[in-house]
Every structure is written in C-alpha cells, then in structure tokens.
Design a protein around this motif. Structure first.
Motif, PDB file in Angstrom:
ATOM      1  N   THR A  28       0.849  -1.185   0.000  1.00  0.00           N
ATOM      2  CA  THR A  28       0.000   0.000   0.000  1.00  0.00           C
ATOM      3  C   THR A  28       0.887   1.238   0.000  1.00  0.00           C
ATOM      4  O   THR A  28       2.110   1.129  -0.010  1.00  0.00           O
ATOM      5  CB  THR A  28      -0.938  -0.009   1.235  1.00  0.00           C
ATOM      6  N   TRP A  32      -2.158   6.449  -1.403  1.00  0.00           N
ATOM      7  CA  TRP A  32      -3.417   5.738  -1.656  1.00  0.00           C
ATOM      8  C   TRP A  32      -4.342   5.858  -0.451  1.00  0.00           C
ATOM      9  O   TRP A  32      -5.523   6.179  -0.574  1.00  0.00           O
ATOM     10  CB  TRP A  32      -3.172   4.254  -1.965  1.00  0.00           C
ATOM     11  N   ARG A  36      -7.813   7.851  -0.756  1.00  0.00           N
ATOM     12  CA  ARG A  36      -9.007   6.986  -0.828  1.00  0.00           C
ATOM     13  C   ARG A  36      -9.770   6.896   0.476  1.00  0.00           C
ATOM     14  O   ARG A  36     -10.917   6.454   0.495  1.00  0.00           O
ATOM     15  CB  ARG A  36      -8.625   5.563  -1.258  1.00  0.00           C
ATOM     16  N   CYS A 112     -20.298  -1.013  14.035  1.00  0.00           N
ATOM     17  CA  CYS A 112     -19.927   0.395  14.209  1.00  0.00           C
ATOM     18  C   CYS A 112     -21.112   1.225  14.690  1.00  0.00           C
ATOM     19  O   CYS A 112     -20.941   2.363  15.116  1.00  0.00           O
ATOM     20  CB  CYS A 112     -19.361   0.956  12.915  1.00  0.00           C
ATOM     21  N   ARG A 151      -4.752  -5.621   2.475  1.00  0.00           N
ATOM     22  CA  ARG A 151      -4.701  -4.160   2.428  1.00  0.00           C
ATOM     23  C   ARG A 151      -6.087  -3.532   2.351  1.00  0.00           C
ATOM     24  O   ARG A 151      -6.240  -2.330   2.571  1.00  0.00           O
ATOM     25  CB  ARG A 151      -3.834  -3.695   1.261  1.00  0.00           C
ATOM     26  N   MET A 212     -14.213  -8.308   4.509  1.00  0.00           N
ATOM     27  CA  MET A 212     -15.070  -7.192   4.092  1.00  0.00           C
ATOM     28  C   MET A 212     -15.110  -7.045   2.581  1.00  0.00           C
ATOM     29  O   MET A 212     -14.091  -7.147   1.923  1.00  0.00           O
ATOM     30  CB  MET A 212     -14.551  -5.886   4.706  1.00  0.00           C
ATOM     31  N   GLY A 214     -15.478  -4.199   0.526  1.00  0.00           N
ATOM     32  CA  GLY A 214     -15.418  -2.752   0.727  1.00  0.00           C
ATOM     33  C   GLY A 214     -16.362  -1.943  -0.140  1.00  0.00           C
ATOM     34  O   GLY A 214     -17.055  -1.046   0.349  1.00  0.00           O
ATOM     35  N   ARG A 215     -16.407  -2.258  -1.434  1.00  0.00           N
ATOM     36  CA  ARG A 215     -17.228  -1.432  -2.340  1.00  0.00           C
ATOM     37  C   ARG A 215     -18.704  -1.525  -1.997  1.00  0.00           C
ATOM     38  O   ARG A 215     -19.432  -0.534  -2.043  1.00  0.00           O
ATOM     39  CB  ARG A 215     -17.026  -1.867  -3.781  1.00  0.00           C
ATOM     40  N   HIS A 249     -20.058   8.589  11.625  1.00  0.00           N
ATOM     41  CA  HIS A 249     -19.105   7.492  11.826  1.00  0.00           C
ATOM     42  C   HIS A 249     -17.862   7.783  10.998  1.00  0.00           C
ATOM     43  O   HIS A 249     -17.955   8.150   9.821  1.00  0.00           O
ATOM     44  CB  HIS A 249     -19.757   6.179  11.393  1.00  0.00           C
ATOM     45  N   ALA A 251     -15.346   6.476   9.050  1.00  0.00           N
ATOM     46  CA  ALA A 251     -14.924   5.267   8.336  1.00  0.00           C
ATOM     47  C   ALA A 251     -14.077   5.608   7.122  1.00  0.00           C
ATOM     48  O   ALA A 251     -13.044   4.991   6.872  1.00  0.00           O
ATOM     49  CB  ALA A 251     -16.135   4.448   7.909  1.00  0.00           C
ATOM     50  N   ASN A 252     -14.554   6.599   6.355  1.00  0.00           N
ATOM     51  CA  ASN A 252     -13.859   6.957   5.120  1.00  0.00           C
ATOM     52  C   ASN A 252     -14.310   8.368   4.765  1.00  0.00           C
ATOM     53  O   ASN A 252     -15.517   8.633   4.708  1.00  0.00           O
ATOM     54  CB  ASN A 252     -14.239   5.963   4.008  1.00  0.00           C
ATOM     55  N   ARG A 254     -14.399   9.840   2.061  1.00  0.00           N
ATOM     56  CA  ARG A 254     -15.227   9.915   0.839  1.00  0.00           C
ATOM     57  C   ARG A 254     -16.676   9.553   1.144  1.00  0.00           C
ATOM     58  O   ARG A 254     -17.592  10.093   0.518  1.00  0.00           O
ATOM     59  CB  ARG A 254     -14.644   8.996  -0.244  1.00  0.00           C
ATOM     60  N   ASN A 279     -10.767   4.131  11.517  1.00  0.00           N
ATOM     61  CA  ASN A 279     -12.113   3.691  11.898  1.00  0.00           C
ATOM     62  C   ASN A 279     -12.035   2.949  13.236  1.00  0.00           C
ATOM     63  O   ASN A 279     -11.461   1.869  13.316  1.00  0.00           O
ATOM     64  CB  ASN A 279     -12.659   2.779  10.799  1.00  0.00           C
TER      65      ASN A 279
HETATM   66  O1  UT7 Z   1     -17.394   0.738   9.617  1.00  0.00           O
HETATM   67  C1  UT7 Z   1     -17.647   0.176   8.367  1.00  0.00           C
HETATM   68  C2  UT7 Z   1     -16.362  -0.321   7.852  1.00  0.00           C
HETATM   69  N1  UT7 Z   1     -16.191  -0.442   6.455  1.00  0.00           N
HETATM   70  C3  UT7 Z   1     -16.175   0.584   5.569  1.00  0.00           C
HETATM   71  O2  UT7 Z   1     -16.481   1.700   5.868  1.00  0.00           O
HETATM   72  C4  UT7 Z   1     -15.691   0.231   4.208  1.00  0.00           C
HETATM   73  C5  UT7 Z   1     -16.312   1.049   3.127  1.00  0.00           C
HETATM   74  N2  UT7 Z   1     -15.499   0.931   1.915  1.00  0.00           N
HETATM   75  C6  UT7 Z   1     -14.426   1.705   1.716  1.00  0.00           C
HETATM   76  O3  UT7 Z   1     -14.098   2.553   2.537  1.00  0.00           O
HETATM   77  C7  UT7 Z   1     -13.673   1.535   0.404  1.00  0.00           C
HETATM   78  O4  UT7 Z   1     -14.406   0.680  -0.429  1.00  0.00           O
HETATM   79  C8  UT7 Z   1     -12.229   0.971   0.607  1.00  0.00           C
HETATM   80  C9  UT7 Z   1     -11.367   2.017   1.303  1.00  0.00           C
HETATM   81  C10 UT7 Z   1     -12.259  -0.304   1.412  1.00  0.00           C
HETATM   82  C11 UT7 Z   1     -11.613   0.693  -0.755  1.00  0.00           C
HETATM   83  O5  UT7 Z   1     -11.627   1.875  -1.531  1.00  0.00           O
HETATM   84  P1  UT7 Z   1     -12.200   1.836  -3.022  1.00  0.00           P
HETATM   85  O6  UT7 Z   1     -12.042   3.175  -3.577  1.00  0.00           O
HETATM   86  O7  UT7 Z   1     -13.582   1.237  -2.965  1.00  0.00           O
HETATM   87  O8  UT7 Z   1     -11.177   0.874  -3.717  1.00  0.00           O
HETATM   88  P2  UT7 Z   1     -11.458  -0.473  -4.503  1.00  0.00           P
HETATM   89  O9  UT7 Z   1     -11.776  -1.587  -3.572  1.00  0.00           O
HETATM   90  O10 UT7 Z   1     -12.414  -0.185  -5.628  1.00  0.00           O
HETATM   91  O11 UT7 Z   1     -10.028  -0.741  -5.129  1.00  0.00           O
HETATM   92  C12 UT7 Z   1      -9.416   0.163  -6.068  1.00  0.00           C
HETATM   93  C13 UT7 Z   1      -7.992  -0.283  -6.301  1.00  0.00           C
HETATM   94  C14 UT7 Z   1      -7.862  -1.784  -6.553  1.00  0.00           C
HETATM   95  O12 UT7 Z   1      -6.800  -1.986  -7.466  1.00  0.00           O
HETATM   96  P3  UT7 Z   1      -7.106  -2.215  -9.044  1.00  0.00           P
HETATM   97  O13 UT7 Z   1      -8.005  -3.416  -9.102  1.00  0.00           O
HETATM   98  O14 UT7 Z   1      -7.804  -0.956  -9.504  1.00  0.00           O
HETATM   99  O15 UT7 Z   1      -5.759  -2.420  -9.617  1.00  0.00           O
HETATM  100  C15 UT7 Z   1      -7.448  -2.315  -5.202  1.00  0.00           C
HETATM  101  O16 UT7 Z   1      -6.733  -3.527  -5.295  1.00  0.00           O
HETATM  102  O17 UT7 Z   1      -7.216   0.002  -5.121  1.00  0.00           O
HETATM  103  C16 UT7 Z   1      -6.558  -1.215  -4.708  1.00  0.00           C
HETATM  104  N3  UT7 Z   1      -6.421  -1.157  -3.270  1.00  0.00           N
HETATM  105  C17 UT7 Z   1      -5.357  -0.637  -2.648  1.00  0.00           C
HETATM  106  N4  UT7 Z   1      -4.223  -0.104  -3.116  1.00  0.00           N
HETATM  107  C18 UT7 Z   1      -3.326   0.338  -2.224  1.00  0.00           C
HETATM  108  C19 UT7 Z   1      -7.325  -1.553  -2.322  1.00  0.00           C
HETATM  109  N5  UT7 Z   1      -6.837  -1.309  -1.105  1.00  0.00           N
HETATM  110  C20 UT7 Z   1      -5.616  -0.733  -1.263  1.00  0.00           C
HETATM  111  C21 UT7 Z   1      -4.636  -0.261  -0.395  1.00  0.00           C
HETATM  112  N6  UT7 Z   1      -3.517   0.277  -0.909  1.00  0.00           N
HETATM  113  N7  UT7 Z   1      -4.787  -0.291   0.961  1.00  0.00           N
END
Ligand code: UT7
Length: 326
Positions: A28, A32, A36, A112, A151, A212, A214-215, A249, A251-252, A254, A279
């Motif tokens: 990571t 990022w 993100r 949460c 990650r 999880m 995530g999306r 909360h 969490a993120n 965004r 979080n």
């Molecule tokens: O309390 C409730 C708890 N949970 C949440 O709130 C989770 C809600 N979800 C999220 O916050 C977001 O979905 C995440 C932060 C988990 C992920 O962010 P995203 O913008 O939805 O990323 P994604 O899963 O669509 O992944 C985009 C890219 C992928 O790579 P490719 O396929 O585009 O090459 C992932 O493999 O980012 C990659 N990726 C990372 N890269 C670097 C995913 N996690 C990481 C990371 N570092 N930690």
C-alpha cells in the motif's frame, strides 16, 4: 423520567501506526490511503491492554466528568466488536475493575453502530423509570482481528475507547429522536468470526480475520448515513439547517463527503478525527463526541446528530440537544 448525557471520556492507546509504517507491512502507500480514505495514522492496542482495559480508562474519565461514583451506577453497557472473551461480557470485566458493584452489565454487539444502539438502550431504561445512572462505553481492540496482509481492511481500522454517562434528569431529555436499523441480508459483507483477547487470541488461520467487501459496504454506507440522518432530523421536528454539529461514523472521508453533499451540510459543521485514529468501529462516535466537547465544537444548547453504519448491515442515528449541565 428524562435522561441526559452528563459525562464523557476517551482512551487511545499510545502506539501510533502511520501509513508509512503500513507501507512496510503490506502493498500500500500513504498516498493511496490518504486520498481513498482520509486516514493518516491509527492507534494500536498494547500487549498488556484489551477492549476491557481501554473501556475502564474511558469509563473512569466519563464518571469523573459526571461527578458520579462507580458504586452508584445501575448499569454498565459495553459496545464492542472485539471482546476480550466470548464469555462473559467485556462489561463484566469493566464493572468489576470500576468497582460498580451495584450495576447490571452486558455487551452490545452492534458493529460500528453499537455505541448509538447502546446509548439508546440506556435512555430506554431511564425513561422506563428502572434505572438512574448508566455508563455506556464503546471500546475496540479491533486491530487484533486484522489480517495485516489484507490491504483492503488493515489500513482502515484502529483501536480506542469512548464513554458516556447517561443520568436521569427531572427537567428534559437531551435525546430528541433516534433511528436504529439493520438489514441482515448484508451480514456476509463484513464480519469477524471470533473474539480478540489479550495479548492476542488470533491464530494465523485466515478464517479468524475480518472479512469485508469494501465497495458494497461503501455504497450501503452513503445511503444509510443520508437516510438515517434525514429520518432522525425529521423525527426531532427539525431541519438540516438547524443542526449545529454533525458527528458521522469515521470510516472513510469519501463516505462522509458523499453523505454531507447529499444532505447539503457544510463541511465546517462536520466533526472529523478519522485522520488521526482511522475507523474505531463502535468507539468511533463515542471518541468523536468526547473530542467534540473537549475541543468546544459542542456547546450547551447545540443540536448535534450522531450517525453510524456498519456490519449487520446496521445503522443508527440520534439527535441530541447538548445539555450536560443543570
Ligand atoms: O465501519 C464500516 C467499515 N467499512 C467501511 O467503511 C468500508 C467502506 N469501503 C471503503 O471505505 C472503500 O471501499 C475501501 C477504502 C475499502 C476501498 O476503496 P475503493 O475506492 O472502494 O477501492 P477499490 O476496492 O475499488 O479498489 C481500487 C484499487 C484496486 O486496485 P485495481 O483493481 O484498480 O488495480 C485495489 O486492489 O485500489 C486497490 N487497493 C489498494 N491499493 C493500495 C485496495 N486497497 C488498497 C490499499 N492500498 N490499501
């Protein structure tokens, strides 16, 4: 009987884990994670600490602010998703450590949303006339459920605890409305199969770590925050413009940005500590509420919305007219 929050407290473990530290542990980058999620660093529970010990520290702080002796507590509720043990409740350990000999004790596993679920529960016991003094603590050693090679989860969460004392009050209740909800069809989108004791019960078996999607959780989160906030503000007979502080909360960033955009809430009315703690799961709104008071973002008479979402898939929100005095 009416009820009000009269005390607040928090505890964050000393160890700081930065995004740069994570770069050495998993594939990571600081860039990022910041862009993100908005997270820069998080705290990690010490080897000699656990959910219960952090809860005790936060609980002591809240009792001190309320000026309440532990012996006068009627009930201790701990909201956690990372209990020390499967049985008994972490609240039993907290009750004993605090010396709250006259208190009932149980845990709330509300993901949460757990702190708000537990707070609402406390208000009901007081409204029913059953109890007068209740300690609600949200505490998480959630790092112990992290798969540090994953990650998509390991960069998001951190440990800590927050607490509130809710007491009977003869004048008025500070909680103007609440919403609690759950959609169990999403239960497989975010879960932890096991407890998180001291120093760690976690085996190297991947089945024991948080899982999880995530999306999917992201999409649910934005809708849940927007709808729960609207319902709870409407339920209090208020308009969004009446709200002085919005505590979502953490969490993120965004998710928060999308929600406040949809609700038309200016960002200067939104409390943020996600950058420093990540979080904190159930402890997130509890620590944020405590810090909002400490930073004087919340003043006597202010209207505040607490809103959370999480595994379950659950959601919870409340409107408070902040009145800890008198
Ligand atoms: O309390 C409730 C708890 N949970 C949440 O709130 C989770 C809600 N979800 C999220 O916050 C977001 O979905 C995440 C932060 C988990 C992920 O962010 P995203 O913008 O939805 O990323 P994604 O899963 O669509 O992944 C985009 C890219 C992928 O790579 P490719 O396929 O585009 O090459 C992932 O493999 O980012 C990659 N990726 C990372 N890269 C670097 C995913 N996690 C990481 C990371 N570092 N930690």
């Amino acid at each position: 009987m009416h009820a009000r929050i009269t005390g607040w407290g928090k505890y964050l473990p000393q160890r700081v884990l930065t995004n740069k530290d994570l770069e050495k542990m998993v594939d990571t980058s600081d860039e990022w994670i910041v862009t993100r999620t908005g997270i820069r660093e998080r705290r990690i529970v010490g080897d000699d600490e656990a959910t219960s010990t952090m809860a005790v520290a936060a609980g002591r702080g809240a009792l001190e602010v309320a000026g309440l002796s532990p012996g006068l507590l009627d009930m201790v509720i701990v909201a956690t998703n990372s209990p020390d043990r499967m049985m008994p409740a972490s609240a039993a350990l907290v009750q004993h450590a605090l010396g709250a000999k006259n208190a009932a004790a149980f845990d709330v596993v509300g993901a949460c949303s757990g702190f708000i679920y537990a707070l609402v529960t406390a208000y009901q016991f007081i409204a029913a006339g059953a109890y007068e003094n209740i300690l609600v603590v949200a505490s998480e050693a959630i790092s112990r459920a992290m798969n540090w090679e994953d990650r998509s989860t390991s960069v998001l969460f951190g440990d800590g605890a927050g607490a509130a004392v809710v007491q009977a009050n003869e004048h008025a209740t500070d909680m103007l409305s609440f919403v609690l909800g759950n959609d169990g069809s999403g239960a497989d989108l975010l879960y932890i199969p096991h407890p998180c004791g001291m120093p760690t019960n976690v085996s190297n078996d991947r089945r024991y770590y948080m899982i999880m999607e995530g999306r999917a959780v992201f999409k649910f989160a934005v809708t849940a925050m927007v709808e729960a906030s609207k319902q709870v503000i409407d339920g209090a007979g208020l308009n969004i413009a009446d709200i002085d502080l919005f505590i979502p909360h953490q969490a993120n960033s965004r998710i928060t940005q999308a929600a406040i955009k949809a609700l038309d809430i200016p960002s200067d009315k939104v409390f943020v500590n996600l950058d420093r703690y990540g979080n904190l799961s159930a402890a997130s709104p509890a620590v944020a509420l405590c810090e909002a008071v400490e930073q004087r973002r919340l003043k006597e008479g202010d209207l505040v919305v607490l809103v959370a979402f999480g595994a379950g898939l659950s959601w919870a929100a409340m409107v408070l007219r902040w009145q800890p005095g008198a």
